[in-house]
Scaffold this active site. Structure first.
Site, PDB file in Angstrom:
ATOM      1  N   SER A  35     -27.627   8.845  32.741  1.00 54.45           N
ATOM      2  CA  SER A  35     -26.954   7.911  33.642  1.00 54.45           C
ATOM      3  C   SER A  35     -27.081   6.488  33.116  1.00 54.45           C
ATOM      4  O   SER A  35     -28.070   6.133  32.456  1.00 54.45           O
ATOM      5  CB  SER A  35     -27.656   8.013  35.002  1.00 54.45           C
ATOM      6  OG  SER A  35     -27.324   6.929  35.824  1.00 54.45           O
ATOM      7  N   LYS A  54     -34.374  10.022  34.961  1.00 54.39           N
ATOM      8  CA  LYS A  54     -33.409  10.217  33.851  1.00 54.39           C
ATOM      9  C   LYS A  54     -34.023   9.737  32.535  1.00 54.39           C
ATOM     10  O   LYS A  54     -33.879  10.386  31.501  1.00 54.39           O
ATOM     11  CB  LYS A  54     -32.110   9.458  34.143  1.00 54.39           C
ATOM     12  CG  LYS A  54     -31.277  10.063  35.277  1.00 54.39           C
ATOM     13  CD  LYS A  54     -30.743  11.427  34.921  1.00 54.39           C
ATOM     14  CE  LYS A  54     -30.015  12.107  36.048  1.00 54.39           C
ATOM     15  NZ  LYS A  54     -29.705  13.508  35.807  1.00 54.39           N
ATOM     16  N   TYR A  67     -35.119   7.591  40.837  1.00 51.49           N
ATOM     17  CA  TYR A  67     -34.030   8.414  40.271  1.00 51.49           C
ATOM     18  C   TYR A  67     -33.765   8.018  38.809  1.00 51.49           C
ATOM     19  O   TYR A  67     -33.749   8.859  37.912  1.00 51.49           O
ATOM     20  CB  TYR A  67     -32.746   8.256  41.104  1.00 51.49           C
ATOM     21  CG  TYR A  67     -31.528   8.771  40.368  1.00 51.49           C
ATOM     22  CD1 TYR A  67     -31.297  10.143  40.257  1.00 51.49           C
ATOM     23  CD2 TYR A  67     -30.642   7.902  39.713  1.00 51.49           C
ATOM     24  CE1 TYR A  67     -30.205  10.627  39.539  1.00 51.49           C
ATOM     25  CE2 TYR A  67     -29.561   8.372  39.002  1.00 51.49           C
ATOM     26  CZ  TYR A  67     -29.342   9.742  38.918  1.00 51.49           C
ATOM     27  OH  TYR A  67     -28.272  10.216  38.194  1.00 51.49           O
TER      28      TYR A  67
HETATM   29  P1  NAD Z   1     -23.877  16.923  42.483  1.00 51.65           P
HETATM   30  O1  NAD Z   1     -24.957  16.768  43.472  1.00 51.65           O
HETATM   31  O2  NAD Z   1     -22.475  17.072  42.973  1.00 51.65           O
HETATM   32  O3  NAD Z   1     -24.182  18.148  41.520  1.00 51.65           O
HETATM   33  C1  NAD Z   1     -25.497  18.563  41.205  1.00 51.65           C
HETATM   34  C2  NAD Z   1     -25.557  20.063  41.408  1.00 51.65           C
HETATM   35  O4  NAD Z   1     -26.880  20.494  41.099  1.00 51.65           O
HETATM   36  C3  NAD Z   1     -25.261  20.481  42.848  1.00 51.65           C
HETATM   37  O5  NAD Z   1     -24.326  21.533  42.859  1.00 51.65           O
HETATM   38  C4  NAD Z   1     -26.609  20.942  43.379  1.00 51.65           C
HETATM   39  O6  NAD Z   1     -26.476  21.980  44.333  1.00 51.65           O
HETATM   40  C5  NAD Z   1     -27.295  21.401  42.108  1.00 51.65           C
HETATM   41  N1  NAD Z   1     -28.758  21.334  42.162  1.00 51.65           N
HETATM   42  C6  NAD Z   1     -29.525  20.294  42.589  1.00 51.65           C
HETATM   43  N2  NAD Z   1     -30.821  20.627  42.502  1.00 51.65           N
HETATM   44  C7  NAD Z   1     -30.870  21.883  41.980  1.00 51.65           C
HETATM   45  C8  NAD Z   1     -31.927  22.761  41.650  1.00 51.65           C
HETATM   46  N3  NAD Z   1     -33.209  22.423  41.871  1.00 51.65           N
HETATM   47  N4  NAD Z   1     -31.624  23.964  41.128  1.00 51.65           N
HETATM   48  C9  NAD Z   1     -30.332  24.324  40.936  1.00 51.65           C
HETATM   49  N5  NAD Z   1     -29.301  23.546  41.242  1.00 51.65           N
HETATM   50  C10 NAD Z   1     -29.561  22.333  41.756  1.00 51.65           C
HETATM   51  O7  NAD Z   1     -23.982  15.694  41.474  1.00 51.65           O
HETATM   52  P2  NAD Z   1     -22.989  15.206  40.341  1.00 51.65           P
HETATM   53  O8  NAD Z   1     -22.421  13.913  40.757  1.00 51.65           O
HETATM   54  O9  NAD Z   1     -22.101  16.297  39.926  1.00 51.65           O
HETATM   55  O10 NAD Z   1     -24.044  14.883  39.195  1.00 51.65           O
HETATM   56  C11 NAD Z   1     -24.363  15.823  38.193  1.00 51.65           C
HETATM   57  C12 NAD Z   1     -25.413  15.238  37.290  1.00 51.65           C
HETATM   58  O11 NAD Z   1     -24.923  14.019  36.733  1.00 51.65           O
HETATM   59  C13 NAD Z   1     -26.726  14.885  37.984  1.00 51.65           C
HETATM   60  O12 NAD Z   1     -27.783  15.185  37.122  1.00 51.65           O
HETATM   61  C14 NAD Z   1     -26.617  13.396  38.203  1.00 51.65           C
HETATM   62  O13 NAD Z   1     -27.870  12.791  38.269  1.00 51.65           O
HETATM   63  C15 NAD Z   1     -25.849  12.971  36.971  1.00 51.65           C
HETATM   64  N6  NAD Z   1     -25.107  11.726  37.148  1.00 51.65           N
HETATM   65  C16 NAD Z   1     -24.214  11.605  38.165  1.00 51.65           C
HETATM   66  C17 NAD Z   1     -23.519  10.404  38.349  1.00 51.65           C
HETATM   67  C18 NAD Z   1     -22.554  10.219  39.478  1.00 51.65           C
HETATM   68  O14 NAD Z   1     -22.204   9.072  39.769  1.00 51.65           O
HETATM   69  N7  NAD Z   1     -22.091  11.254  40.150  1.00 51.65           N
HETATM   70  C19 NAD Z   1     -23.737   9.356  37.454  1.00 51.65           C
HETATM   71  C20 NAD Z   1     -24.648   9.523  36.414  1.00 51.65           C
HETATM   72  C21 NAD Z   1     -25.324  10.719  36.276  1.00 51.65           C
HETATM   73  C1  WQD Z   2     -20.737   0.734  43.245  1.00 44.25           C
HETATM   74  C2  WQD Z   2     -20.521  -0.655  43.821  1.00 44.25           C
HETATM   75  C3  WQD Z   2     -22.145  -1.333  45.479  1.00 44.25           C
HETATM   76  C4  WQD Z   2     -21.071   1.632  48.475  1.00 44.25           C
HETATM   77  C5  WQD Z   2     -24.969   4.612  41.457  1.00 44.25           C
HETATM   78  C6  WQD Z   2     -26.272   4.986  40.807  1.00 44.25           C
HETATM   79  C7  WQD Z   2     -26.049   5.318  39.363  1.00 44.25           C
HETATM   80  C8  WQD Z   2     -24.966   6.387  39.218  1.00 44.25           C
HETATM   81  C9  WQD Z   2     -23.715   6.016  39.954  1.00 44.25           C
HETATM   82  C10 WQD Z   2     -26.018   8.529  39.216  1.00 44.25           C
HETATM   83  C11 WQD Z   2     -21.816  -1.445  43.991  1.00 44.25           C
HETATM   84  C12 WQD Z   2     -20.765  -1.211  46.084  1.00 44.25           C
HETATM   85  C13 WQD Z   2     -21.132   0.865  47.324  1.00 44.25           C
HETATM   86  C14 WQD Z   2     -20.590   1.028  49.662  1.00 44.25           C
HETATM   87  C15 WQD Z   2     -20.259  -1.027  48.463  1.00 44.25           C
HETATM   88  N1  WQD Z   2     -25.353   7.644  39.779  1.00 44.25           N
HETATM   89  N2  WQD Z   2     -20.725  -0.428  47.327  1.00 44.25           N
HETATM   90  N3  WQD Z   2     -20.198  -0.285  49.614  1.00 44.25           N
HETATM   91  O1  WQD Z   2     -24.661   1.631  42.461  1.00 44.25           O
HETATM   92  O2  WQD Z   2     -23.077   1.479  40.482  1.00 44.25           O
HETATM   93  O3  WQD Z   2     -24.431   3.480  40.792  1.00 44.25           O
HETATM   94  O4  WQD Z   2     -24.040   5.689  41.313  1.00 44.25           O
HETATM   95  O5  WQD Z   2     -26.557   8.470  38.139  1.00 44.25           O
HETATM   96  O6  WQD Z   2     -27.252   5.760  38.856  1.00 44.25           O
HETATM   97  O7  WQD Z   2     -27.164   3.881  40.895  1.00 44.25           O
HETATM   98  O8  WQD Z   2     -22.570   3.077  42.345  1.00 44.25           O
HETATM   99  O9  WQD Z   2     -20.848   3.718  43.953  1.00 44.25           O
HETATM  100  O10 WQD Z   2     -23.177   3.240  44.806  1.00 44.25           O
HETATM  101  O11 WQD Z   2     -21.766   1.371  43.989  1.00 44.25           O
HETATM  102  O12 WQD Z   2     -19.892  -2.199  48.487  1.00 44.25           O
HETATM  103  O13 WQD Z   2     -20.526   1.638  50.749  1.00 44.25           O
HETATM  104  O14 WQD Z   2     -19.993  -0.512  45.139  1.00 44.25           O
HETATM  105  O15 WQD Z   2     -22.803  -2.436  45.984  1.00 44.25           O
HETATM  106  O16 WQD Z   2     -21.511  -2.765  43.702  1.00 44.25           O
HETATM  107  P1  WQD Z   2     -23.740   2.292  41.534  1.00 44.25           P
HETATM  108  P2  WQD Z   2     -22.091   2.938  43.838  1.00 44.25           P
END
Ligand code: NAD
Ligand code: WQD
Length: 352
Positions: free
Chosen positions: A130, A161, A157
């Protein structure tokens, strides 16, 4: 020759489901391992439908990545060529309240997975990292890969990572027969253009787009905007939003390139920035009415601007995020209008 099998942890989730679909369409057999703690099994049927009758098999195993014997069984039964590891917990605020669970699942779960891979002789891993590994005070925008890990990572969190990145680096350093790619996602939004799969957060959404989508469907009255006095053009924070289908395709590029004996990190983003108000405007245009919002105080830990330097992924993986922020809004809107209650819409969220 048929393509090999890929084991996808967390494949029922938001990014995992879009990646699984692209893998199936590219001819890979896929085994999802997911405990469904943040997803619905209904996604599996939809993935099979979207992939079509000619697609390779999609297997679904409901299991926790902390359950080593379930992992061993999955590896023994399917002998995957590589793993894409999405499974984990991702709510930044929750990780501050319950850090042990986040370390347990995200770090402990990754260790169990690596041990199961070692036992099964599976040597290739792509890991969901991330942009949060760049911390809360990135010195350069757009951010190049070498700035991580930052000592200023704000949340447990984000720290999980960074820890998993470290342990994967050490794993590769200890064994030239394994190869790992770390993919650092910026802000994935959007949905598959079919409107059949998308982001379906449980409870109140933590992230901007899923919250805004619920304002668009009038599930929530207005969007809280966290601060409008940042030093940006309109005072709201800037993020690098990328379409989830582009992100999914980044995983296929990473798999193609994966080399043994190497642990390489790549940013997956567009390199372009969009402010909160700009995103509200584009979504309002898509929906055809002004979406209501209210300015609230800044959210603790928010970074003013986060933008990827994606040039390494372009140069080495041949990957570029093509889809526009308007397409991200349109596809999110299609997903939400076809599924106003997410996967529960069809009433068969629990079918296999
Ligand atoms: P998500 O929650 O939709 O998907 C994660 C999946 O993992 C879910 O289906 C959940 O049921 C499963 N899961 C969680 N814990 C588990 C466990 N202990 N055993 C088996 N399955 C488990 O999230 P996402 O947005 O698809 O994110 C996927 C990955 O990408 C995560 O590792 C997240 O940290 C990373 N990531 C997401 C974002 C984002 O903004 N969505 C950004 C950066 C990184
Ligand atoms: C985006 C912008 C908020 C919600 C997070 C995690 C990051 C990654 C992605 C997993 C910011 C603003 C948000 C709302 C708002 N996830 N906001 N009102 O914070 O960039 O990243 O998600 O790895 O690790 O930290 O994403 O979508 O929460 O926020 O104004 O109700 O929107 O302040 O500026 P962020 P976000």
């Amino acid at each position: 020759m048929p393509k090999p099998t890929i084991l996808v942890t967390g494949g029922a989730g938001y990014i995992g489901s879009h990646t699984t679909l692209e893998l199936l369409l590219a001819g890979f057999t896929v085994v999802i391992v997911d405990n469904l703690c943040n997803s619905s099994v209904a996604v599996v049927r939809r993935l099979r439908e979207l992939a079509g009758p000619e697609a390779p098999e999609l297997h679904f195993i409901q299991a926790d990545i902390l359950d080593r014997s379930a992992l061993d069984k999955a590896f023994a039964a399917h002998q995957p060529h590589a793993v894409i590891h999405f499974a984990g917990l991702k709510a930044v605020g929750e990780s501050t309240r319950d850090p042990l669970t986040y370390y347990d699942v995200n770090v402990g779960g990754s260790i169990q997975l690596i041990r199961a891979m070692q036992k099964a002789g599976c040597h290739r891993l792509v890991f969901s990292s991330s942009a949060s590994v760049y911390g809360s005070t990135p010195k350069i925008q757009p951010i190049p890969e070498h700035l991580a890990p930052s000592p200023s990572i704000a949340s447990p969190y984000g720290k999980t990572k960074a820890h998993v990145e470290d342990l994967l680096q050490d794993w590769v350093a200890s064994d030239a027969q394994v190869g790992v790619t770390l993919l650092r996602y910026f802000n994935p939004i959007g949905a598959h253009p079919s409107g059949q799969i998308g982001e379906d957060p449980k409870g109140t959404p933590n992230n901007l787009m899923p919250y805004l989508a619920q304002v668009a469907t009038q599930t929530r009255p207005y969007l809280p905007v966290f601060g409008d006095s940042y030093a940006t053009s309109d005072g709201t924070c800037i993020r690098d939003y990328l379409h989830v289908v582009d992100l999914a395709l980044g995983h296929l590029a990473a798999l193609r390139d994966l080399q043994l004996g190497v642990c390489e990190a790549y940013n997956l983003g567009t390199g372009c920035g969009t402010s909160v108000l700009e995103l509200i405007h584009l979504m309002s245009e898509t929906v055809g009415r002004e979406l209501p919002y209210r300015i609230l105080p800044m959210r603790p830990g928010d970074v003013k601007e986060l933008r990827a330097d994606p040039s390494k992924a372009q140069a080495k993986l041949g990957w570029v995020a093509h889809r526009t922020v308007k397409e991200m809004c349109e596809d999110t809107w299609k997903w939400r209008t076809l599924n106003p209650h997410g996967y529960e819409t069809t009433g068969n969220a629990h079918e296999h």
